[in-house]
Design an enzyme around this catalytic site. Sequence first.
Site, short mmCIF file in Angstrom:
data_model
loop_
_atom_site.label_atom_id
_atom_site.label_comp_id
_atom_site.label_asym_id
_atom_site.label_seq_id
_atom_site.Cartn_x
_atom_site.Cartn_y
_atom_site.Cartn_z
N GLY A 49 2.52 1.98 4.59
CA GLY A 49 2.58 0.35 4.85
C GLY A 49 3.76 0.00 5.66
CG ASP A 104 2.90 -2.64 2.75
OD1 ASP A 104 3.39 -2.53 1.81
OD2 ASP A 104 1.62 -2.33 3.05
CG ASP A 107 0.18 -7.56 -5.73
OD1 ASP A 107 0.31 -8.88 -5.97
OD2 ASP A 107 -0.95 -7.19 -5.45
CE LYS A 135 -0.69 -10.08 -2.34
NZ LYS A 135 -2.03 -9.48 -2.78
CB VAL A 157 -2.14 -10.74 3.26
CG1 VAL A 157 -2.11 -12.11 2.84
CG2 VAL A 157 -0.94 -9.73 2.61
CG ASP A 163 -4.67 -0.41 3.56
OD1 ASP A 163 -3.28 -0.80 2.91
OD2 ASP A 163 -5.53 0.09 3.01
NE ARG A 169 -2.17 1.86 6.40
CZ ARG A 169 -2.12 1.85 5.10
NH1 ARG A 169 -1.22 0.76 4.92
NH2 ARG A 169 -2.61 2.56 4.40
P1 IMP Z 1 2.87 -3.67 -5.97
O1 IMP Z 1 2.92 -2.07 -6.78
O2 IMP Z 1 1.49 -4.28 -6.94
O3 IMP Z 1 3.67 -4.44 -5.86
O4 IMP Z 1 2.10 -3.44 -4.64
C1 IMP Z 1 2.58 -2.88 -3.68
C2 IMP Z 1 1.67 -2.04 -2.83
O5 IMP Z 1 0.31 -2.71 -2.79
C3 IMP Z 1 2.17 -2.28 -1.42
O6 IMP Z 1 2.80 -1.23 -0.84
C4 IMP Z 1 0.84 -2.42 -0.82
O7 IMP Z 1 0.34 -1.20 -0.31
C5 IMP Z 1 -0.33 -2.72 -1.66
N1 IMP Z 1 -0.76 -4.19 -1.39
C6 IMP Z 1 -0.49 -5.30 -2.39
N2 IMP Z 1 -0.97 -6.41 -2.06
C7 IMP Z 1 -1.70 -6.29 -0.81
C8 IMP Z 1 -2.51 -6.84 0.11
O8 IMP Z 1 -2.65 -8.07 -0.23
N3 IMP Z 1 -2.70 -6.26 1.05
C9 IMP Z 1 -2.65 -4.81 1.40
N4 IMP Z 1 -1.97 -4.22 0.55
C10 IMP Z 1 -1.39 -4.67 -0.61
MG MG Z 2 1.74 0.26 0.14
#
Ligand code: IMP
Ligand code: MG
Length: 183
Positions: A49, A104, A107, A135, A157, A163, A169
């Site tokens: 990402g 990237d 979340d 996010k 997104v 992706d 990407r």
């Molecule tokens: P987290 O661990 O939930 O904070 O998520 C981080 C990872 O989830 C990022 O590195 C992204 O690869 C993926 N991710 C989270 N939200 C999205 C989205 O809306 N679109 C694409 N990838 C996402």
């Molecule tokens: Mg990722």
Amino acid sequence: MTFNDELKASVKKVLVSEKEIKKSIKALAKKMTKDLEGEDLVVVGLLTGCIPFLPDLLKELKLKLLVNYVQASSYEGTASTGKVKVIGELKESIEGKHVILVDDIIDTGLTLKELSKYLYDKGAKKVTTCVLASKVGTRKVAFEADYVCFEVPNEYVFGYGLDYNGYYRNLPYIAALKDELYK
Ligand code: IMP
Ligand code: MG
């Protein structure tokens, strides 16, 4: 279906244009350059990402730094699995160094939290985190990125490294996915 037809069927709305992304990366790099001057830096990009965000950011950073990558995975399809796995090893020692971890998007916060811990366990003196997008209202753990280019709403997104099932990407902008494709 052509690439453009498929894209049209997936994009709900363009959230951030290519021009806005370029401008924001420049501004962020300027701030980081000012804040991090003099530090013993290693940039660690989270594959896949962080591409193309990281290369674009690197070109704007006026800092002496090393570049490394790790791969982490927490997503299958469009829903978080809640588990973060580190795949592969760092190529250089980060012992005593200031690491800038680049992804990237943040979340749930799990990936950056776990990866920061991983980097501290490998001896980093400090871990600073940096993302293209944050996010809003979706954290499951108390963790925020230190440097953020954009805030995005709680939607799926894609584009500019983000992706949709592994694809898109390479889009030069960030778009929201049509609701019916994931909700
Ligand atoms: P987290 O661990 O939930 O904070 O998520 C981080 C990872 O989830 C990022 O590195 C992204 O690869 C993926 N991710 C989270 N939200 C999205 C989205 O809306 N679109 C694409 N990838 C996402
Ligand atoms: Mg990722």
